[in-house]
Design a protein around this motif. Sequence first.
Motif, PDB file in Angstrom:
ATOM      1  N   ALA A 198      35.631  39.953  41.648  1.00  0.00           N
ATOM      2  CA  ALA A 198      35.663  38.954  40.662  1.00  0.00           C
ATOM      3  C   ALA A 198      36.928  38.160  40.764  1.00  0.00           C
ATOM      4  CB  ALA A 198      35.399  39.254  39.406  1.00  0.00           C
ATOM      5  N   LEU A 199      37.992  38.921  40.736  1.00  0.00           N
ATOM      6  CA  LEU A 199      39.411  38.354  40.993  1.00  0.00           C
ATOM      7  C   LEU A 199      39.503  37.458  42.143  1.00  0.00           C
ATOM      8  CD1 LEU A 199      42.561  38.072  39.907  1.00  0.00           C
ATOM      9  CD2 LEU A 199      42.746  40.315  41.209  1.00  0.00           C
TER      10      LEU A 199
ATOM     11  N   TYR B 294      40.819  41.015  31.029  1.00  0.00           N
ATOM     12  CA  TYR B 294      41.447  40.394  32.099  1.00  0.00           C
ATOM     13  C   TYR B 294      41.917  38.851  31.936  1.00  0.00           C
ATOM     14  CZ  TYR B 294      42.933  41.267  37.071  1.00  0.00           C
ATOM     15  OH  TYR B 294      43.877  41.449  38.021  1.00  0.00           O
ATOM     16  N   HIS B 295      40.888  38.208  31.130  1.00  0.00           N
ATOM     17  CA  HIS B 295      41.176  36.810  30.972  1.00  0.00           C
ATOM     18  C   HIS B 295      42.145  36.636  29.779  1.00  0.00           C
ATOM     19  CE1 HIS B 295      39.946  32.627  30.866  1.00  0.00           C
ATOM     20  NE2 HIS B 295      39.782  32.848  29.510  1.00  0.00           N
TER      21      HIS B 295
ATOM     22  N   THR C  50      45.679  37.532  31.286  1.00  0.00           N
ATOM     23  CA  THR C  50      46.262  36.472  32.046  1.00  0.00           C
ATOM     24  C   THR C  50      46.529  34.819  31.489  1.00  0.00           C
ATOM     25  OG1 THR C  50      44.307  35.988  33.055  1.00  0.00           O
ATOM     26  CG2 THR C  50      45.316  37.699  34.241  1.00  0.00           C
TER      27      THR C  50
ATOM     28  N   GLU D 295      44.356  32.476  33.433  1.00  0.00           N
ATOM     29  CA  GLU D 295      44.250  32.361  34.911  1.00  0.00           C
ATOM     30  C   GLU D 295      43.085  32.831  35.444  1.00  0.00           C
ATOM     31  OE1 GLU D 295      46.712  34.720  37.041  1.00  0.00           O
ATOM     32  OE2 GLU D 295      46.855  33.209  39.016  1.00  0.00           O
ATOM     33  N   VAL D 296      42.662  34.058  35.201  1.00  0.00           N
ATOM     34  CA  VAL D 296      41.520  34.969  35.581  1.00  0.00           C
ATOM     35  C   VAL D 296      40.328  35.032  34.808  1.00  0.00           C
ATOM     36  CG1 VAL D 296      40.864  37.161  36.811  1.00  0.00           C
ATOM     37  CG2 VAL D 296      43.277  36.082  37.041  1.00  0.00           C
ATOM     38  N   HIS D 297      39.324  34.680  35.238  1.00  0.00           N
ATOM     39  CA  HIS D 297      37.800  35.164  34.503  1.00  0.00           C
ATOM     40  C   HIS D 297      37.002  35.942  35.552  1.00  0.00           C
ATOM     41  CE1 HIS D 297      34.970  32.161  36.388  1.00  0.00           C
ATOM     42  NE2 HIS D 297      36.162  31.567  36.609  1.00  0.00           N
TER      43      HIS D 297
ATOM     44  N   GLY E  22      30.236  33.609  33.593  1.00  0.00           N
ATOM     45  CA  GLY E  22      31.741  33.888  34.056  1.00  0.00           C
ATOM     46  C   GLY E  22      32.527  34.727  33.262  1.00  0.00           C
ATOM     47  N   ASN E  23      31.957  35.470  32.331  1.00  0.00           N
ATOM     48  CA  ASN E  23      32.666  36.451  31.312  1.00  0.00           C
ATOM     49  C   ASN E  23      31.862  37.688  31.921  1.00  0.00           C
ATOM     50  OD1 ASN E  23      34.614  34.890  29.443  1.00  0.00           O
ATOM     51  ND2 ASN E  23      32.778  33.914  29.138  1.00  0.00           N
TER      52      ASN E  23
END
Lengths: 337, 374
Positions: free
Chosen positions: A80-81, A110-111, A114, A117-119, A174-175
């Motif tokens: 995903a990253l 993660y979201h 960051t 920046e990343v989801h 997206g999550n």
Amino acid sequence: MSATTVAPVAVKKNYLTALNEALAEEMARNPLMLCQGEDIGKLGGAFGVTEGLQATYGDHRVVDMPISEAAIIGSAVGMALNGMTVMAEMQFIDFISCGFDQIVNMMATYHYRTAGEVHIPVVVRGPAGAYGGGALYHSQMNEAWFCNSPGLKVVCPSTPYDAKGMLKAALRDGNPVIFYEIKELYRKREIEEELPTEDYIVPLGKAAIRREGKDITLVSYGQNVYHCLDAAAELENVGVSAEVIDLRSLVPLDEETVFNSIAKTSRVIVVNEAPMTCGFAGELVARISTKAFHLLDAPPSRVTRMDTPVPWVKPLELHVLPTVDKIVAEAMRIVKF
Amino acid sequence: MSAKSGSATAERAEQAIKPSQNLSKEDCLELFKQLYLARYFDVRLIKEKKRGRLRGTLYSSHNQEAILVGSLFGLAATDWISPIHRDMPAFFMKDFRFGVDNPNRLGMSIEEVCCQVWGKEGSPGRARDNWSHIGSKSKKIIHSTSMLAGTIPVAAGVVYADRMQGGNAVCLTYNGEGSTAQGIFHEAINYAAVHKLPVITIVENNQWAYGTPVEMECPTPDVADRAKGYGILGLIADGQDVFDVYDKVMQAVEHSRAGNGPSIVECKTFRAYGHGDHDDDRAMKYRPAKEIEEGRKRDPIAVCRKRLIELGYLTGADKTSYMAEGKNAGESSNDDFPPEIIEFMNKGIEFAMNSPMPAAEEAEQWVFWDGDKP
């Protein structure tokens, strides 16, 4: 040339087929989507949810994984990253605990850490729930662990229509989403239904009213929705009109539908098959008590599993789980309060 | 390709000319300079902390710089890295040789890293988590967490996705020998080995996991031996020798690029301080003073200097200029480092100290992604 037209035969589909269709359609729609899990390839998964996917999309996109939930989830986060969408299957949702760290510390945060920046578009899904004699490690509803981990969405459909529409919505969300499927509903004939032929989603975070009523609200999700509907039918025989709400989604939670119902009925019971202490029923009762206290004529109540593991044989299993009888008895107590 | 033939490839690589033998004089001097840079970053932050200008814990990479410098040096711009707490210089030293001011360089700026150290809004993670817990998707640096070895499966997923999208990137993950006891260390390498994923697991074996010595963590002397159990390449590097680290990592990188899958590169080294600066004094309780004294003798800067003199790349007064080796933060001064390195750090520190902290309301932001906003 014959002008004969044949009326299409309405085909009712079960919950499992609905999930399979959702995965197949999303795999076709998104070339950067991948499915991984234990035995999901040639076998099509322990229950057959991924049946046929590997034949269509190849073993690089439908991947049989080693027995390592932590690697299944951790590698999904990495994919995903790096631009992909991943469906990660837990063979039984009970096994999700083996990947717990990767979910709550790696994926869920993660979201946030960051700063946007990343989801992480990863759906971790798997068969859940008791009532089938699955015993301690094939019966769990452990959703509260993940509701208590900010950054995860947690959902649980109860119908074939929702199963398909919510899985598609989850894969496009997206999550990270923890997706609880009720294995006792996979092939349940009584709930089979026709599904739209066109693409559709069921948005996450919207509850459904499954039965209208005016005397008491029964809030539930998963297979307990059907216990509530059966209880409502019995209650009707004694003159009590019960409204049944299917939450469908726990995070995010549709409080509005619940509070609107309580505004009408002034009484509420939350029913779920997870153990009571620190369970989602307790959370919902707390929110009702805080935000809708003025609407209540009786204390908000809950019918849950006892604070025990799920035992194997039928008399033991049903002893600890919510049943129609237990819901009816509690409803009568609350109505007479 | 079977694991067996993969090992044969590795053996052939071992017999060939070592990658470091192809390094130019400029490359070798650049490696030397980068060792100073990593050392100065560390020494300077410890001094800043002692002066009370810095909060938070420091996890020193002092004496382990050759591992970072040597492993990063040969990477392509398309490759990924996954550093952890003791690898702080890696964040700004990635792709450093392409020129620190090169806008296309995929590494963080020293300003960004200092903002992270000081907890300022210019941090890549806007100071939401501390110390090394940053990363950058666009710069191909996996964001670290406190869960040791926990990024190895993420690295495996990153390169799987890269391969799916037609790439040929490798990912270097950095780990202490203590993290090799975690289940995820095994689970992730097992998975990567099954799929022959180009994940290079660097184990910085510095002999101590916080307060526990290596013999209480690992049942065998060499972590690299575990590679045999996965049918993958296992190499041991002298972690004090930047050239040996470069050679072993490049061997592993080429092994991966050729499609032979993952590897474990164990770099033998020595932790010069406590686990973190909070632990420096207490560390004397569990570590024999003699061990520290002995360990300091093979300082990576000294090892590199010796090699450069042998190669004739350091001559005359240059042979003994800037003697940073063997000195801890308290013993070293700015005279031990080239002025451009001090200037580089000054720039980062000043920027960070003059930057604001993030607004309090940001604490509630970014729990969930809400779609791509314009």
